[in-house]
Design an enzyme around this catalytic site. Sequence first.
Site, PDB file in Angstrom:
ATOM      1  N   HIS A  24      27.634  10.913 -10.355  1.00 59.84           N
ATOM      2  CA  HIS A  24      26.272  10.849  -9.802  1.00 59.84           C
ATOM      3  C   HIS A  24      26.252   9.948  -8.561  1.00 59.84           C
ATOM      4  O   HIS A  24      25.359   9.115  -8.404  1.00 59.84           O
ATOM      5  CB  HIS A  24      25.262  10.391 -10.854  1.00 59.84           C
ATOM      6  CG  HIS A  24      24.882  11.495 -11.802  1.00 59.84           C
ATOM      7  ND1 HIS A  24      24.087  11.312 -12.898  1.00 59.84           N
ATOM      8  CD2 HIS A  24      25.185  12.814 -11.789  1.00 59.84           C
ATOM      9  CE1 HIS A  24      23.920  12.466 -13.537  1.00 59.84           C
ATOM     10  NE2 HIS A  24      24.586  13.391 -12.884  1.00 59.84           N
ATOM     11  N   HIS A  28      31.995  15.927 -17.921  1.00 61.82           N
ATOM     12  CA  HIS A  28      30.610  16.334 -18.192  1.00 61.82           C
ATOM     13  C   HIS A  28      30.565  17.674 -18.916  1.00 61.82           C
ATOM     14  O   HIS A  28      31.591  18.278 -19.201  1.00 61.82           O
ATOM     15  CB  HIS A  28      29.798  16.382 -16.883  1.00 61.82           C
ATOM     16  CG  HIS A  28      30.387  17.255 -15.806  1.00 61.82           C
ATOM     17  ND1 HIS A  28      30.350  18.621 -15.853  1.00 61.82           N
ATOM     18  CD2 HIS A  28      31.027  16.928 -14.645  1.00 61.82           C
ATOM     19  CE1 HIS A  28      30.932  19.117 -14.771  1.00 61.82           C
ATOM     20  NE2 HIS A  28      31.361  18.108 -14.020  1.00 61.82           N
ATOM     21  N   ASP A  34      25.979  18.357  -4.005  1.00 59.60           N
ATOM     22  CA  ASP A  34      25.165  18.825  -5.134  1.00 59.60           C
ATOM     23  C   ASP A  34      23.715  18.654  -4.709  1.00 59.60           C
ATOM     24  O   ASP A  34      23.222  17.528  -4.617  1.00 59.60           O
ATOM     25  CB  ASP A  34      25.495  17.981  -6.377  1.00 59.60           C
ATOM     26  CG  ASP A  34      24.803  18.484  -7.639  1.00 59.60           C
ATOM     27  OD1 ASP A  34      23.832  19.256  -7.536  1.00 59.60           O
ATOM     28  OD2 ASP A  34      25.231  18.087  -8.744  1.00 59.60           O
ATOM     29  N   GLU A  38      28.925  24.969  -8.871  1.00 67.96           N
ATOM     30  CA  GLU A  38      27.766  25.123  -9.755  1.00 67.96           C
ATOM     31  C   GLU A  38      26.824  26.212  -9.256  1.00 67.96           C
ATOM     32  O   GLU A  38      26.395  26.192  -8.105  1.00 67.96           O
ATOM     33  CB  GLU A  38      26.997  23.800  -9.822  1.00 67.96           C
ATOM     34  CG  GLU A  38      25.681  23.883 -10.578  1.00 67.96           C
ATOM     35  CD  GLU A  38      24.964  22.538 -10.656  1.00 67.96           C
ATOM     36  OE1 GLU A  38      25.071  21.740  -9.705  1.00 67.96           O
ATOM     37  OE2 GLU A  38      24.297  22.299 -11.679  1.00 67.96           O
ATOM     38  N   ASP A  51       0.816  -1.221   0.000  1.00 63.42           N
ATOM     39  CA  ASP A  51       0.000   0.000   0.000  1.00 63.42           C
ATOM     40  C   ASP A  51       0.847   1.268   0.000  1.00 63.42           C
ATOM     41  O   ASP A  51       0.347   2.360   0.247  1.00 63.42           O
ATOM     42  CB  ASP A  51      -0.918   0.003   1.230  1.00 63.42           C
ATOM     43  CG  ASP A  51      -1.802  -1.234   1.246  1.00 63.42           C
ATOM     44  OD1 ASP A  51      -2.248  -1.645   0.158  1.00 63.42           O
ATOM     45  OD2 ASP A  51      -2.014  -1.802   2.334  1.00 63.42           O
ATOM     46  N   TYR A  95      38.010  16.253 -11.798  1.00 65.79           N
ATOM     47  CA  TYR A  95      37.911  15.006 -11.030  1.00 65.79           C
ATOM     48  C   TYR A  95      39.120  14.144 -11.362  1.00 65.79           C
ATOM     49  O   TYR A  95      39.284  13.713 -12.504  1.00 65.79           O
ATOM     50  CB  TYR A  95      36.622  14.258 -11.387  1.00 65.79           C
ATOM     51  CG  TYR A  95      35.408  15.177 -11.419  1.00 65.79           C
ATOM     52  CD1 TYR A  95      34.588  15.338 -10.300  1.00 65.79           C
ATOM     53  CD2 TYR A  95      35.100  15.893 -12.580  1.00 65.79           C
ATOM     54  CE1 TYR A  95      33.491  16.188 -10.337  1.00 65.79           C
ATOM     55  CE2 TYR A  95      34.013  16.753 -12.620  1.00 65.79           C
ATOM     56  CZ  TYR A  95      33.215  16.896 -11.507  1.00 65.79           C
ATOM     57  OH  TYR A  95      32.135  17.743 -11.550  1.00 65.79           O
ATOM     58  N   ARG A 110      33.605  20.424  -7.926  1.00 64.74           N
ATOM     59  CA  ARG A 110      32.675  21.060  -8.863  1.00 64.74           C
ATOM     60  C   ARG A 110      32.091  22.271  -8.170  1.00 64.74           C
ATOM     61  O   ARG A 110      31.849  22.233  -6.956  1.00 64.74           O
ATOM     62  CB  ARG A 110      31.571  20.088  -9.281  1.00 64.74           C
ATOM     63  CG  ARG A 110      30.494  20.702 -10.185  1.00 64.74           C
ATOM     64  CD  ARG A 110      29.607  19.657 -10.884  1.00 64.74           C
ATOM     65  NE  ARG A 110      28.739  18.936  -9.963  1.00 64.74           N
ATOM     66  CZ  ARG A 110      28.898  17.677  -9.602  1.00 64.74           C
ATOM     67  NH1 ARG A 110      29.935  16.984 -10.064  1.00 64.74           N
ATOM     68  NH2 ARG A 110      28.055  17.101  -8.781  1.00 64.74           N
ATOM     69  N   HIS A 167      23.328  22.929 -18.034  1.00 66.41           N
ATOM     70  CA  HIS A 167      22.088  22.453 -18.655  1.00 66.41           C
ATOM     71  C   HIS A 167      20.980  23.451 -18.349  1.00 66.41           C
ATOM     72  O   HIS A 167      21.067  24.214 -17.399  1.00 66.41           O
ATOM     73  CB  HIS A 167      21.725  21.069 -18.105  1.00 66.41           C
ATOM     74  CG  HIS A 167      21.781  20.992 -16.603  1.00 66.41           C
ATOM     75  ND1 HIS A 167      20.753  21.414 -15.801  1.00 66.41           N
ATOM     76  CD2 HIS A 167      22.765  20.593 -15.753  1.00 66.41           C
ATOM     77  CE1 HIS A 167      21.091  21.255 -14.528  1.00 66.41           C
ATOM     78  NE2 HIS A 167      22.311  20.774 -14.465  1.00 66.41           N
ATOM     79  N   HIS A 212      17.063  19.057 -15.042  1.00 68.61           N
ATOM     80  CA  HIS A 212      17.559  19.088 -16.422  1.00 68.61           C
ATOM     81  C   HIS A 212      16.328  19.468 -17.233  1.00 68.61           C
ATOM     82  O   HIS A 212      15.525  18.623 -17.602  1.00 68.61           O
ATOM     83  CB  HIS A 212      18.140  17.750 -16.846  1.00 68.61           C
ATOM     84  CG  HIS A 212      19.428  17.444 -16.119  1.00 68.61           C
ATOM     85  ND1 HIS A 212      20.110  16.262 -16.255  1.00 68.61           N
ATOM     86  CD2 HIS A 212      20.153  18.188 -15.236  1.00 68.61           C
ATOM     87  CE1 HIS A 212      21.208  16.297 -15.478  1.00 68.61           C
ATOM     88  NE2 HIS A 212      21.246  17.445 -14.860  1.00 68.61           N
ATOM     89  N   ASP A 237      19.779  24.167  -8.449  1.00 68.16           N
ATOM     90  CA  ASP A 237      20.748  23.087  -8.663  1.00 68.16           C
ATOM     91  C   ASP A 237      22.121  23.667  -8.323  1.00 68.16           C
ATOM     92  O   ASP A 237      22.699  24.385  -9.143  1.00 68.16           O
ATOM     93  CB  ASP A 237      20.670  22.620 -10.125  1.00 68.16           C
ATOM     94  CG  ASP A 237      21.646  21.489 -10.425  1.00 68.16           C
ATOM     95  OD1 ASP A 237      22.277  20.972  -9.481  1.00 68.16           O
ATOM     96  OD2 ASP A 237      21.785  21.130 -11.613  1.00 68.16           O
ATOM     97  N   GLU A 283      28.662  24.896 -14.292  1.00 68.59           N
ATOM     98  CA  GLU A 283      29.177  23.955 -13.304  1.00 68.59           C
ATOM     99  C   GLU A 283      30.435  23.216 -13.750  1.00 68.59           C
ATOM    100  O   GLU A 283      30.423  22.000 -13.918  1.00 68.59           O
ATOM    101  CB  GLU A 283      28.094  22.941 -12.934  1.00 68.59           C
ATOM    102  CG  GLU A 283      27.402  22.270 -14.119  1.00 68.59           C
ATOM    103  CD  GLU A 283      26.363  21.237 -13.662  1.00 68.59           C
ATOM    104  OE1 GLU A 283      26.715  20.380 -12.839  1.00 68.59           O
ATOM    105  OE2 GLU A 283      25.208  21.305 -14.121  1.00 68.59           O
TER     106      GLU A 283
HETATM  107 MN   LIG Z   1      23.508  20.615 -12.511  1.00 70.11          MN
END
Ligand SMILES: [Mn+2]
Length: 443
Positions: free
Chosen positions: A246, A353, A263, A411, A39, A391, A409, A357, A364, A274, A387
């Site tokens: 990710h 990357h 992030d 961003e 449920d 790495y 990173r 975006h 995104h 973001d 961003e």
């Molecule tokens: Mn982003």
Amino acid sequence: MIKSQVPEYFRKRRDSLMKANSAAAFILPANPEYVRNNDVHYPFRQDTNLYYLTGFDEPESCLVLAPTGLESPAYQVVLFVRERVREREIWEGERYGVDRSAKIFGADLCFPIHELGKQLPGLLKHAESVHYSLGRDAETDRVVLRALEEQRSSQGRSGRGLLPLLDSRPVVGELRLRKGPEEADLLRRAGKVSALAHKTLMEQVRPGWNEFEVEALVNFTMRKNGSERLGYDSIIAGGRNATCLHYRANNEPLRDGDLLLVDAGGECDYYTADITRTFPVGRTFTSEQAQIYDIVLKAQKECVAMTRPGLTIEQLYDHAARVMMEGVEALGLLKVPAAKFISEAGHKALFPHGIGHWLGMDVHDSGIYKLGGAARKLEAGMCFTIEPGLYFQPDDAQWPEKYRGIGIRIEDDILVTPEGCEVLTAGAPKERAEIEALRAGSR
Ligand SMILES: [Mn+2]
């Protein structure tokens, strides 16, 4: 919570959509509800396009915009919704129901959702094409396809085939790409709340915390300050976990001497931020961490400073790649000149990357990046992220040992303005001195 009315801008969006696609019908169903087990459901969030055009947030619903064949009104707004059933409302909460939905959300007609198949063929009478995204929900696909066939056969011996079926996403996406003033306000709010969450982490996180404790503090700060949910699952990556782009496990303890990459962004009325920030788990950056941080920050700030209408995201990517590889070259880490390293795609080992975006109701966000094969020029009202990141994979032997496992990173969320741009997430510190001052005060 039941809304008593929704802002006028929802109607204006429907008008713009139908003005640009006057002979087209749109069928926009709610997101399906997904069962987790027995449920228990996964949290429900309305389909973004349906929400964008109505403000209606209940599951088991569908918006149909149908041309009337008349001058005015040129189209009808038809909502299909759940009926009010006392027994269900006791378990699941109040519903709008058929009568209230029409009034509150400005629909010309409103029917129970189970009548979708019955009503559709008639509603498509004056349409020359149908915009509907096939493949998301098999049951609704069947209802729509059956309605198309019924609509065709109702034409008698006309020799006509099915109405052309087109995906609604790129068309509505094109509208969503340019943000109106009310959208800019919501993005600003989301940016502010999310920036505060990042700043709070810089003030409070201590060595020995687990990544999930950081995640819990992010959630708490976002919700406490008016964000109704996160725009995406937070990435809380200590040390080498930051080199996984990710990373989502969020379950390892944080060690003094490591960096922490976070992030995370929250939504305000379906508009999300973001933000990524990277800061020391302890008080200060090590010298290698500081070297890499300064390179990423330089690239990020220069990209922000360049942003204005007419520029492309591709140009920003090229600039960031060049600045960062020249920085890495200056540290003596490249065997070939930076330009050659980039032209041979070697930089992708460090910067795998893109530079950013589209951002909006979806993290995104919708909107086409290339027009006729060429990168799209930025226009005032567009919103996107900048961003850059570096790495050093823990097992990549081309880098000296001391840099391996560093992932950084930075961003921010950027709204393009007629003169340049506005940084919506400026409340999240990114200068190294400012971060270290916050970290020093954290115990
Ligand atoms: Mn982003």
